[in-house]
Design an enzyme around this catalytic site. Structure first.
Site, short mmCIF file in Angstrom:
data_model
loop_
_atom_site.label_atom_id
_atom_site.label_comp_id
_atom_site.label_asym_id
_atom_site.label_seq_id
_atom_site.Cartn_x
_atom_site.Cartn_y
_atom_site.Cartn_z
N HIS A 217 0.83 -1.21 0.00
CA HIS A 217 0.00 0.00 0.00
C HIS A 217 0.86 1.26 0.00
CE1 HIS A 217 -3.27 -2.84 0.76
NE2 HIS A 217 -3.93 -1.96 0.05
N GLU A 459 -10.95 -11.09 -4.60
CA GLU A 459 -9.50 -11.00 -4.39
C GLU A 459 -8.96 -12.20 -3.62
OE1 GLU A 459 -8.59 -7.43 -2.21
OE2 GLU A 459 -10.34 -7.62 -0.92
N ASP A 483 -4.39 -8.60 -4.18
CA ASP A 483 -4.50 -9.72 -3.24
C ASP A 483 -4.72 -11.03 -3.97
OD1 ASP A 483 -4.11 -8.78 -0.58
OD2 ASP A 483 -5.91 -7.56 -0.84
N CYS A 530 -9.96 -3.46 -9.95
CA CYS A 530 -9.49 -2.28 -9.21
C CYS A 530 -8.09 -2.51 -8.63
CB CYS A 530 -10.47 -1.86 -8.13
SG CYS A 530 -10.73 -3.10 -6.86
C1 PEP Z 1 -6.52 -5.46 -4.36
O1 PEP Z 1 -6.27 -6.30 -3.49
O2 PEP Z 1 -6.27 -5.62 -5.57
C2 PEP Z 1 -7.13 -4.19 -3.99
C3 PEP Z 1 -7.52 -3.32 -4.90
O3 PEP Z 1 -7.25 -3.90 -2.67
P1 PEP Z 1 -6.01 -3.47 -1.74
O4 PEP Z 1 -4.86 -3.16 -2.65
O5 PEP Z 1 -6.46 -2.28 -0.97
O6 PEP Z 1 -5.78 -4.66 -0.89
MG MG Z 2 -7.13 -6.16 -1.57
#
Ligand code: PEP
Ligand code: MG
Length: 609
Positions: A217, A459, A483, A530
């Site tokens: 992140h 995910e 994920d 996403c």
């Molecule tokens: C993902 O896991 O692809 C996602 C968009 O959520 P995050 O990156 O916040 O875990």
């Molecule tokens: Mg995620």
């Protein structure tokens, strides 16, 4: 290019042993993983790790002047700190209490100790922190062996002064990031997502860290903020001195310390070319993301905080496909109330209207921690008590968030999305709590959209494989590839040691994505992506060919992805996807993706490779 005028900086230095001047050292090059594109040049601002551990690192003869300079800088800062303390103590408690600092100052000027540090540094060729610690410890032990009480007590002073010196050698604490007053390049062992979220983009020109990987992140945050960044650099935080000139190339994962004049000139030219391409891309802002044969792929943006909405609008996104609300919790020192949350969500929804805003319920856990939520330490946090698991176990906290999201839905452009669903029971339970939240608001006569759309993130592999069971309970799927890749391939997304195994084009991932899209379509649901895979211009044609209906990506990446889409024919994407589904190799799929973009939008490769 973000830069200060480094090319003309005169960086001669004073030798700690002789007081003479030496020329600045030659350029040093470091290689890591580029996670946020762009070029930044500025002075190093070193963030020290939270603990006081000193790691031994071997150095070369060529590194000795650099280490001596770091020692000299730390001595200057330490002396100043002690003088300041002495003045404060004298004013508050009188001259006598401040006496102790006289002894500290004398030690800092003690030739025997200083010469010993320099001698050990030159003979053992170890990093200066380690040498200082070793020399100080030897003095401490020698003092402790003496009969004289007064001298024995001085051992404490040596340790104290050594600790202060070490801290100054290591750099600033991470809390100093909040009030930077000069533009700089942040160099740290690691930065947490919350530290990154708090970075002042006016002051932080770029950053480089020892740890980290592209889908952490922290990296995602850097891209959203448009801050050039390189991670996974192993020990860069130990090898750079405060205020060294640093060049960060976030596209190629390179960092140069004291860059040579020719390098700076070359980068100036590159930055100019980049600006020319980007200027052309900005003209696409109001154009649709439509293939040459008329197939539309709505491009939405991911946001982490309400202030990101500006970038969403300026980059021409048609809504928000993922609002990571957990950062509201991460950045606050208390559990945000329903009113506080509603204010943030309403603000976002109002500013993107009439476009949709998909608000994801909090995805706490993994690499995102919230001190006031008192979550236990977990050995394996990504597979632990995270996201929907936490929320279903804490229905009051969850329902407070659901009510706040509902309150923001009066313009009818808000959708709700649950993260980390791994089985249909979780969806049913979350929907039950949502129904309760609606009833509670209705009882208070608070307005909301009764028909608010609810979707889930796909995910976790079990969710992708049982998408058919989940589909009847929701209105859309959004594939979280970050994920999905980590769980499917058993590759920790934040561990730089396995970054090479993190392959979104792995056949297993393509099968799971395809299954999700097909099941979604059979049930009349739209399916988006996403995760970061959707923001990779090379992989966008592949996702389109697999049948994806929407992409939600980091806002600064939208013009680039739009250009790729507008240069493409849907038939080319379909052919690429068919070929990929038949392929048994992640590398081959990636090579085909690259070949297609090289054919349809060659200049884009300049910006991504
Ligand atoms: C993902 O896991 O692809 C996602 C968009 O959520 P995050 O990156 O916040 O875990
Ligand atoms: Mg995620």
């Amino acid at each position: 290019m973000h830069s200060r005028n480094w090319s003309h900086r005169n960086s001669s230095r004073t030798d700690v042993t002789t007081g003479t001047s030496t020329p600045r050292t030659a350029e040093l090059e470091f290689k890591g993983v580029g996670v946020s594109p762009g070029i930044a040049i500025g002075a190093a601002f070193i963030v020290a790790p939270d603990d006081d551990t000193v790691v031994m690192r071997e150095i070369t003869v060529a590194d000795v002047p650099r280490e001596l300079q770091r020692f000299e800088n730390a001595l200057v800062v330490t002396r100043q700190q002690i003088h300041d303390l002495q003045h404060r103590m004298t004013a508050e408690l009188g001259q006598e209490s401040a006496q102790i600092f006289e002894a500290h100052l004398l030690m800092l000027e003690d030739r025997a100790i200083l010469d010993e540090v320099v001698r050990v540094l030159k003979t053992k060729l170890q990093n200066i922190e380690f040498v200082v610690q070793q020399v100080a410890e030897r003095y401490t032990q020698a003092l402790l062996r003496l009969e004289d009480d007064y001298l024995r007590e001085r051992a404490v002073d040596v340790r104290d002064i050594a600790r202060r010196l070490l801290r100054n050698l290591a750099g600033h604490s991470s809390s100093a990031l909040a009030d930077l007053d000069q533009p700089c390049i942040v160099i740290a062992h690691d930065l947490s997502p919350s530290e990154t979220a708090g970075l002042n983009r006016e002051k932080v020109l770029g950053f480089a860290t020892d740890l980290g990987s592209p889908t952490s992140h922290t990296a995602i945050m850097a891209r959203a903020l448009g801050i050039p960044a390189v991670v996974g650099m192993h020990d860069i935080s130990l090898r750079v001195a405060a205020n060294d000139a640093v060049l960060v190339d976030g596209q190629h994962g390179q960092v140069f310390i004291q860059p040579a004049r020719e390098r700076l000139e070359r980068y100036e030219r590159k930055a100019k070319d980049r600006r020319t391409i980007q200027a052309r891309l900005t003209t696409l802002r109001d154009q649709p993301a439509r293939t040459r044969d008329g197939y539309d792929i709505p491009l939405a943006a991911n946001i982490e905080q309400p202030s990101d909405v500006d970038s969403v609008l300026t980059n021409g996104a048609v809504g928000i496909g993922l609002y990571r609300t957990e950062f509201l919790f991460v950045k606050s020192d208390h559990l945000p109330t329903e009113d506080e949350q509603a204010a943030a969500y309403e603000d976002v929804a109002r500013r993107v209207a009439p476009y949709p805003a998909i608000i994801r319920t909090m995805d706490i856990g993994g690499d995102k921690f919230v001190s006031h939520l008192k979550m236990p330490q977990q050995v394996n946090p990504f597979m632990g008590w995270r996201a929907i698991r936490f929320c279903l176990a804490q229905p009051d906290i969850f329902k407070t968030q659901l009510r706040a999201i509902l309150r923001a839905s009066t313009l009818r452009n808000v959708k709700i999305m649950y993260p980390m669903i791994s089985n249909v029971k979780e969806v049913i339970e979350a929907n039950r709590l949502l129904a309760e939240a609606k009833t509670e608001l209705a009882a208070r006569s608070v307005a909301f959209d009764p028909d608010i759309e609810v979707g889930v993130m796909i995910e976790v592999p079990s969710a992708a494989l049982t998408a058919d069971l989940i589909a009847p309970h929701i209105r859309f799927f959004s594939i979280g590839t970050n994920d999905l890749v980590q769980y499917t391939l058993a590759v920790d997304r934040v561990n730089e040691l396995v970054t090479n195994l993190y392959e979104p084009t792995h056949p297993a991932i393509l099968k799971l994505i395809k299954n999700t899209i097909d099941v979604g379509h059979e049930h009349g649901l739209w399916t988006g992506v996403c995760g970061e895979m959707g923001g990779n211009p090379l992989l966008v044609p592949l996702l389109i060919g697999l049948g994806i209906d929407e992409l939600s990506i980091n806002a600064p990446g939208i013009p680039l992805v739009k250009d790729v889409i507008r240069s493409l024919r849907f038939s080319q994407a379909e052919e690429l996807a068919q070929q990929a589904l038949r392929s048994g190799s992640a590398e081959e799929v990636l090579a085909n993706c690259r070949a297609l973009v090289n054919h349809t939008a060659p200049e884009i490769l300049e910006l991504v490779e």
